[in-house]
Design an enzyme around this catalytic site. Structure first.
Site, PDB file in Angstrom:
ATOM      1  N   ASP A 170       1.193   5.051  -0.237  1.00  0.00           N
ATOM      2  CA  ASP A 170       0.533   6.353  -0.168  1.00  0.00           C
ATOM      3  C   ASP A 170       1.159   7.330  -1.148  1.00  0.00           C
ATOM      4  O   ASP A 170       2.375   7.540  -1.135  1.00  0.00           O
ATOM      5  CB  ASP A 170       0.650   6.924   1.246  1.00  0.00           C
ATOM      6  CG  ASP A 170      -0.258   6.212   2.221  1.00  0.00           C
ATOM      7  OD1 ASP A 170      -1.466   6.143   1.936  1.00  0.00           O
ATOM      8  OD2 ASP A 170       0.233   5.729   3.259  1.00  0.00           O
ATOM      9  N   HIS A 195       0.863  -1.183   0.000  1.00  0.00           N
ATOM     10  CA  HIS A 195       0.000   0.000   0.000  1.00  0.00           C
ATOM     11  C   HIS A 195       0.894   1.224   0.000  1.00  0.00           C
ATOM     12  O   HIS A 195       1.580   1.503   0.975  1.00  0.00           O
ATOM     13  CB  HIS A 195      -0.909  -0.001   1.227  1.00  0.00           C
ATOM     14  CG  HIS A 195      -1.700   1.266   1.357  1.00  0.00           C
ATOM     15  ND1 HIS A 195      -2.685   1.609   0.473  1.00  0.00           N
ATOM     16  CD2 HIS A 195      -1.613   2.290   2.237  1.00  0.00           C
ATOM     17  CE1 HIS A 195      -3.179   2.786   0.813  1.00  0.00           C
ATOM     18  NE2 HIS A 195      -2.553   3.223   1.875  1.00  0.00           N
ATOM     19  N   ASP A 246      -7.506   1.952   2.561  1.00  0.00           N
ATOM     20  CA  ASP A 246      -7.014   2.857   3.608  1.00  0.00           C
ATOM     21  C   ASP A 246      -7.907   4.067   3.885  1.00  0.00           C
ATOM     22  O   ASP A 246      -7.843   4.619   4.985  1.00  0.00           O
ATOM     23  CB  ASP A 246      -5.597   3.314   3.234  1.00  0.00           C
ATOM     24  CG  ASP A 246      -4.825   3.910   4.407  1.00  0.00           C
ATOM     25  OD1 ASP A 246      -5.160   3.599   5.562  1.00  0.00           O
ATOM     26  OD2 ASP A 246      -3.888   4.683   4.170  1.00  0.00           O
ATOM     27  N   HIS A 306      -5.885   9.847  -0.564  1.00  0.00           N
ATOM     28  CA  HIS A 306      -6.592   9.948   0.715  1.00  0.00           C
ATOM     29  C   HIS A 306      -5.760  10.573   1.830  1.00  0.00           C
ATOM     30  O   HIS A 306      -6.254  10.683   2.952  1.00  0.00           O
ATOM     31  CB  HIS A 306      -7.129   8.583   1.134  1.00  0.00           C
ATOM     32  CG  HIS A 306      -6.073   7.517   1.242  1.00  0.00           C
ATOM     33  ND1 HIS A 306      -5.654   6.775   0.166  1.00  0.00           N
ATOM     34  CD2 HIS A 306      -5.358   7.076   2.299  1.00  0.00           C
ATOM     35  CE1 HIS A 306      -4.725   5.922   0.560  1.00  0.00           C
ATOM     36  NE2 HIS A 306      -4.521   6.077   1.844  1.00  0.00           N
TER      37      HIS A 306
END
Lengths: 993, 993
Positions: free
Chosen positions: B55, B53, B177, B420
């Site tokens: 970001d 994951h 997330d 996000h």
């Protein structure tokens, strides 16, 4: 033709490999010096050396490091490093990598498929992956014994030879992390065929001076005895072993990667290139040629090799691109070997060095001298384990048991324990426990070999009775041997691993009294002597034995005697009339040779050598302590004393007690004085009948710390010897170096620590002397030692500190057992002789101390007659005597007809009128029982190359000396008689008919 | 035949790729569902899903994350993740991996060789590497606008389509997330052709209940308007997105690796296998089929993929080996797509959900509602940037400039900012700065396109004068436009991006007075109005303009007007007689439609809709603050209010001041009431002549924190509307959901936070209503909003907290500028209409707010006559009107003859008598100026698949509803007239003759 066969490691785990592989790939000149990039003559050539430094245990155990377990302690996972590096090397043929620690590589190798193994072989054969140093571990240099240094290097070298052939042979030493450097190690490395040695740590004063004067690289004359054969080109790395500041591209660094995509933010090529060029120029100032080496890596780096390589390649590309703009900096992937070769090709002359790099200071108050003593129990256990290992090898060989692979676990454990955070004592407690467990399990595994060997050696022909199972009594050092307690009969078989017959004083802790028969059936004189109270009180001692039987046992050279013990029917303990005891009275211990006088306060007053007719007066002798410096390490002034560093709060020592009790005991066999200082410190000075040396057995611990004061315990010998600031300490149990208080021979030494700065590693002995008298103290393990004032010798024997010294281990040096501080017992051996006669005693005794006779017990219901009818009770491998100055260092069976042996001249030049001379020995005499030698091949010390094939690089010193030396008569051998010069070790592969 | 051509991304950086690649590999059924392992029917099938994951900015910037810079902040380096994963996939064909964030993948891809690109294409085509979700980032769901969600997913989808063809098409949403989940996102995803959606975070109460009742997976009905086409299978992951406890094998975890070499210490296979089997059984309890998915990865994992894969393979091997001993656990590598397919094949029926997952609680006092407002400046800037982006696309298209690649940087920046932790405001300050800079540079880059377009659109035929350079005045929001200050003449060209003509009230800050000519040359009425003191005092405003010219500008649909400004020769400012001002007197703002009454204390007392003849009474209106909870986060009770979480100390609000000054100003064009609370808070309520809505422009900040109290500022509207606990909030600017105070529709809700627990994300509007009256508040950006008691609406417009809320960002939400707390100015738009008439206004106004007209200025020395002779001053792409309920969402030129457009019905069912009906629109009408449509291909919403080829998996609900829906007349299109149903968005690739 070269037919070395020693594939035992490969088959040590038969599950992995079914047979002996030999060396499947031959060198085709695609490895070694031939593939070196030698740079450009008009450029500053920067050898970029990708490397990882993988501690074989430190904060985590070797297997935790291997697997990457307990990453909460330290992130480190060698399995992935090797996975990753191999992958990275396959991706780009320009890349090069060195690997050092074979303990890890072997673990990884055993888990690889044959395909992967062949892939790696190809990488090695093409020079992409290079093994360097190639020991099982990167051994410590201060506290290790030469026997085990050679063994651990041979173990790695053998693995590499078997799996990779000539391209796998390491060409230089790589001791980048140890905390001081021994001249003996340089000499051993030279004899292993290494062309050079690089390391990272020297004294900060030494570094500054060498840096300033461009003497970072030199020719180290490794031996005072062996000439140019022992010379070794030696280089000090500029930054221990790390990359230039801000150029660490490992996962665990936070340095800026090279960001070269102009479309993304933070493009940084210009400033990174300039910073690197600057770093290269700065480094070049300290070195003499237009080559410099940059070690690109650090502890457990390259877990994701791509990160390093990817950025290095950008660096190489963009820095070299600046050549078009006039830059003189030329980068390329290289190895230390190739850097060394480039230096060699540069035809420079080099300064020389004849002393060693001990002790070294990290800072004004941080001296790497604490580790000379740290973990004294482990240090002794390591030495004991080697003793078992050497004896097992001999038993396996002389019994022709061909069980070499069963010895591997102990060999492997010993290899691991040589690591510079293992026997050094600088590991975390749980890791020290792991090392001890490995040695213990290694010993357990060779019990099988010992039994298989004795099955053959003990059995008489045509006798079918099973040979009683032999076992070791590991706790003999605390007078405990539970399996024989209460037995009606048992045997004790003693193997003498030296090539001289010996007389041992044997102590058997018993709960009953026994008659003892010697191998010829005669009853021998034995005395039942009470075990001392301090010994009986050692925590963990569970024996109920109150006495030990003491008797003299002559053991044949390279052979054994068996003693048969039969319980005395009279169960009452003998009348004690033969033993005389005094309490707190002045007393004298005396035998044919020595006389030792104590006063009624327990002070040793003097020792007289009655043969040489002189006396040494003692102003003090006994146990004292330094207060450990309780610092927080926030700056050099607040440096604490810890596992690595010894730093006393002041130079004053305190006696462990103000008063003492002395008990003297006189028996026929021994006279001894037990001096009890307090409830945690005692010593017992023993003089055996006929002995030329005194034995001092001390028991120290638990060192009290309830006062929140760390304590470092020394045994001090203060005499009237006019030592004139000089003292003498051995290097790794071999050559002895002269030391001068508050002095360093190669730079103008500023004293910041007047105690610790004078501490040296004592692997086997220390002495002081004047014209007439010398006292030599032999140790049973490595200890730190010094002479703090004239006439004085001190040895640090135990330590308990309350602060970590901030060198990474993160724990104070505070060992415990049974919920108390650890109790250590050990021995010193005191020789009081004139200087010219001292070597005659300390040389052989030191050899006996590390290759002690090994006692195995066995229980048997057989009567003595039945036993003696069935079993051989004495045996020697030798029929003729071998000269006194020859030592059998290694006797290892490779296959049923092939052996690896090392024989050694163990006297130095000019230390003994008789024995400091060359000597001849007939190797056939060692093989009397095994067969006729049909082929003898002399090898390098590491056993991985015929000596004739060793072609070391030749160097010139600034004094126009050349390092060229013709190897001796290695392959021209027409007879089995070989000559040994003082301190020479020769290694042979022996093939029998 | 499918001939989608949109390779602009690939050629965005022409340096990398020389031309349009198309899709070089065709699917050969070696990817997608066909290669799924569906497990064994009698086993618990564990889908092992290796994933990372990544970001797209958070604690570090996107490029810092990409390169692995600033690892001191957070260790993360995506370049190596992708290097490593590709290598790992090549090593073992069993392995599978999913990759999500195309912003990173694109960065990596651009740096690869063509060989490597082809290698990766092969991996994708063979199903080893699978793109999932495939947005440029994993967009936030609370504060994002549907226009930008669609854009950012289309951007990723286009890249994947161009580079990987059908095998690169993501098949499901992966929102693991984000801090709450929007029904609108589910609906959009369904229309992108996704078969499912997985995410990780739901309310802890919701999670517990779903876990208990095995409702972790469901059919989410994504739209109240669009039927089964908007349904989406939705699964909640068991552990957000992490591996089962103790089974994280990444570098950054410290879990025990699988140690399976029995010859090494610490062999742990049995206990690790059992622990895994236990974990599988525990997880299976919460799910309904015999399949479970284990997400094996986490934030920035797989930097060294080998570590994960190596251990996973051991786990698979040893766990599956237990099947021989009766274990029912069956492990295999899989992907979420394959897990979804396995569920689909299981023929279960599923529960449904019709509401959304907002707001969600992390714990009793940690509600993810603060981020609805955090960083209000960035939230506005993002919306503004999208406005520029959409206008630029239109200008590029209608001018046939084919400069799509020059728009890419803004498109890319917008894709990044949807992340996000970007527009959400939950990133570190330096990262927020980076996002703003990216938007700013993106806008800078499209200025070129705007100018190229206007060169064509403004130029009259046969005129050779160069078109004056257009520029944007970015600081218009604070009444500043420095380039025109002091100029004698300039032009203002206003583009209307909507397909309806509009009338804008234009405000031009000036330092002189000007005459203004409209496109036909007539002088228009403009008023010179003083700029308010709070506006002038905003830190950073450097303009010397004291006035702004206000005038009404009617702009044609999809077209522009140019206004010519000529300085008035009379340099004295006009007499102010047309402007009437009152201070601290009661006053009334009134126009043809509305009447707004204030008392002399500055209180808004009522608003009367004069057309509908009703009044809304206000008991309060204005600025208040909550005290931020100042916790240390040591436990839920001590949870602080911070970037993510809004947690007030109490539910009480305080007015920002106890008294206020009101200044009312009356001009011909506008009547307004400026209410100044104190030196950091003011609002100005404006009623323009002819306007049906009131505009409230507020300026708030620097929020004082000298009292060490964090403050969260709200604008509150307290009315006499009988709202009965209900209020209505939009989802991502589209459909509106009914909210009920202190209530959750799918579980028995326990209220721990009575304020924060009622906060919802307001992307565009919130309303309350009773039978007769509705007040609707439209926002210019996303804000948190609620109705804390009946009749009340509040919107949080600014926050300044002093504590981090321990969700990782490590900073309080404390923005500063010019060394003070940040000042925010913004607008609310107030609609006071009966419920049945409200949509008529809030629907189009909301669309205008996000696709506002864009003003560009130009300096010119030309007289008006010369200017008007040379340049076109008005233009529209349309000749015929397009129905009022149709919105042009996207108008993007792909190549000179190929366009991607989206048209939208932007009314919901039953909200307006006239416009909540299906409508027809002729697409040709949009292309009047460009050419004749010869081919029309309807695509999925993401633009990466012909709608006819979209075959979504069919699911059954527990109510026996089927998700099957026939796609509309997509490919059977015979005419350019298409039908739109309420809330329907249709996407077309349009090819012109």
């Amino acid at each position: 033709m070269y037919t070395v066969i020693h594939c035992a490691i490969a088959i040590a785990f038969a599950a992995f490999i079914s047979g002996c592989l030999g060396a499947p790939f031959k060198s085709v000149n695609t490895c070694g010096y031939d593939v070196c990039n030698l740079g450009q003559s008009d450029k500053l050539n920067v050898h970029i050396v990708p490397h990882t430094h993988d501690d074989v245990g430190w904060l985590k155990t070797v297997d935790q490091y291997y697997y990457g377990t307990r990453n909460d302690i330290q992130h480190a996972a060698v399995q992935y490093i090797l996975d990753s590096v191999i992958q990275a090397l396959l991706e780009n043929p320009d890349r090069r990598f060195i690997y050092v620690e074979i303990a890890f590589f072997w673990r990884w190798w055993m888990q690889q498929t044959e395909d992967m193994q062949n892939t790696v072989r190809k990488l090695v054969n093409e020079g992409h992956l290079e093994f360097i140093s190639g020991g099982w571990s990167m051994n410590d240099e201060g506290v290790t014994h030469y026997s085990s240094i050679i063994d651990q290097h041979s173990l790695g070298a053998e693995f590499l030879r078997d799996q990779f052939g000539e391209c796998g042979r390491p060409k230089l030493g790589w001791q980048i992390d140890p905390f001081g450097h021994s001249r003996e190690v340089a000499s051993l490395f030279a004899h292993m065929g290494f062309d050079g040695l690089f390391f990272g740590r020297v004294d900060f004063q030494d570094y500054a001076e060498r840096n300033r004067t461009k003497r970072m690289e030199m020719i180290w004359k490794g031996s005072a005895n062996l000439g140019a054969q022992s010379w070794l080109f030696t280089g000090i790395l500029p930054r221990v072993y790390t990359a230039p500041q801000s150029f660490c591209f490992d996962y665990r660094c936070s340095d800026e990667p090279i960001k070269d995509d102009p479309h993304l933010y933070d493009y940084n090529v210009p400033e990174r290139v300039q910073a690197f060029i600057d770093a290269a120029h700065i480094q070049a100032r300290s070195y003499t040629t237009n080559h410099i080496m940059m070690t690109m890596g650090s502890d457990f780096h390259y877990e994701n090799a791509n990160e390093w390589f990817k950025n290095l390649e950008k660096l190489i590309k963009y820095v070299n691109a600046q050549q078009a703009n006039g830059s003189d900096v030329n980068l390329f992937y290289s190895t230390p070997t190739c850097y060394l070769y480039a230096l060699n090709k540069d035809n420079q002359t080099w300064t020389t060095k004849t002393d060693d790099f001990f002790p070294i200071s990290f800072s004004q108050h941080g001296l790497w001298t604490g580790y000379f003593t740290s973990r004294p129990a482990l240090k002794r256990y390591e030495r004991y384990s080697n003793n078992i290992l050497q004896v097992t090898r001999q038993l396996n060989a002389f019994s022709n048991s061909t069980l070499r692979q069963a010895i591997f676990p102990l060999n492997e454990a010993m290899g691991i324990v040589q690591h510079h955070d293992a026997v050094s004592g600088t590991e975390k407690q749980h890791v020290a426990n792991d090392y001890a467990q490995r040695l213990s399990e290694g010993i357990d595994s060779v019990i099988y070999v010992i039994n298989e060997a004795y099955k053959k050696l003990l059995s008489k022909e045509n006798q079918s009775l099973p040979v009683p199972t032999q076992f070791l009594c590991h706790f003999s050092n605390i007078s405990e041997c539970l399996p024989i307690e209460g037995q009606d009969s048992f045997t004790l078989t003693i193997w003498n691993p030296t090539i001289q017959p010996i007389e041992d004083m044997i102590r058997v802790p018993v709960t009953k009294n026994y008659t003892i028969r010697n191998p010829t059936g005669g009853f021998i004189v034995a005395e039942l002597i009470p075990i001392s109270t301090p010994m009986k009180n050692i925590p963990g001692r569970t024996s109920s034995a109150q006495y030990e039987l003491l008797f003299r046992a002559p053991i044949p050279a390279l052979g054994f005697n068996t003693y048969y013990f039969q319980v005395k029917t009279d169960i009452t303990i003998e009348k004690k009339s033969t033993i005389k005891v005094t309490h707190n009275e002045a007393c004298i211990l005396q035998n044919q040779h020595l006389r030792i006088e104590f006063d009624d306060q327990g002070n040793l007053n003097n020792i007289t050598n009655q043969n040489r007719n002189f006396t040494v007066l003692f102003s003090a002798q006994g146990l004292y302590w330094y207060t450990s410096f309780p610092g927080n390490n926030s700056s050099p002034e607040f440096q604490a004393s810890g596992a690595y560093f010894f730093r006393p709060l002041t130079s004053n020592t305190l006696p462990v007690s103000n008063s003492r009790n002395i008990t003297c005991t006189y028996t026929n066999q021994v006279q001894k004085a037990l001096i009890i200082y307090n409830n945690w410190a005692s010593q017992e000075i023993k003089l055996y009948d006929g002995a030329r040396i005194a034995e001092i057995e001390w028991i120290v611990g638990p060192i009290p710390i309830e006062d929140n004061i760390g304590k470092e315990i020394i045994m001090r010998y203060d005499t009237d010897i006019q030592s004139n600031g000089l003292f003498y300490t051995d290097a790794n149990g071999r050559e002895v170096l002269e030391r001068k208080r508050d002095y360093r021979s190669t730079w103008n030494y500023t004293v910041y620590e007047n105690v610790s700065g004078n501490y040296y590693p004592i692997a086997s002995r220390i002495w002081i002397k004047d014209n007439k008298r010398q006292i030599t103290i032999l140790t049973d393990r490595s200890e730190g030692g010094s002479s703090m004032h004239d006439g004085s010798v001190e040895l640090m024997i135990h330590r308990r500190t309350l602060y970590d010294d901030s060198q990474g281990v993160g724990e104070p040096m505070n060992e415990t057992a049974y919920d108390k501080g650890l109790v250590i017992c050990g021995k010193h051996f005191l020789i009081v002789e004139p200087p010219e006669y001292s070597a005659l005693y300390h040389r052989p005794i030191a050899q006996h101390l590390y290759m002690n006779s090994i006692s195995t017990y066995a229980l048997s219901n057989l009567s003595y007659d039945n036993y003696s009818n069935s079993f051989r009770q004495t045996w020697s491998a030798l029929t003729e005597s071998i000269p006194y100055n020859v030592h059998l260092l290694t006797f290892d069976q490779l296959t049923s007809k092939v052996f690896l042996i090392r024989i050694e001249h163990y006297f130095e030049l000019n230390e003994d009128d008789t024995y400091s001379k060359s000597v001849e020995v007939d190797l056939q005499s060692l093989f009397r029982n095994l067969g006729k030698i049909i082929y003898l091949l002399e090898l390098t010390l590491g056993g991985n190359l015929p000596l004739n094939d060793m072609k070391r690089l030749v160097w010139q010193t600034i004094d126009n000396e050349s390092s060229y030396s013709k190897s001796t008569d290695s392959n021209s051998l027409k007879s089995t008689v070989v000559t040994l010069n003082p301190m020479q070790i020769r290694t042979f592969q022996v093939t029998l008919q």
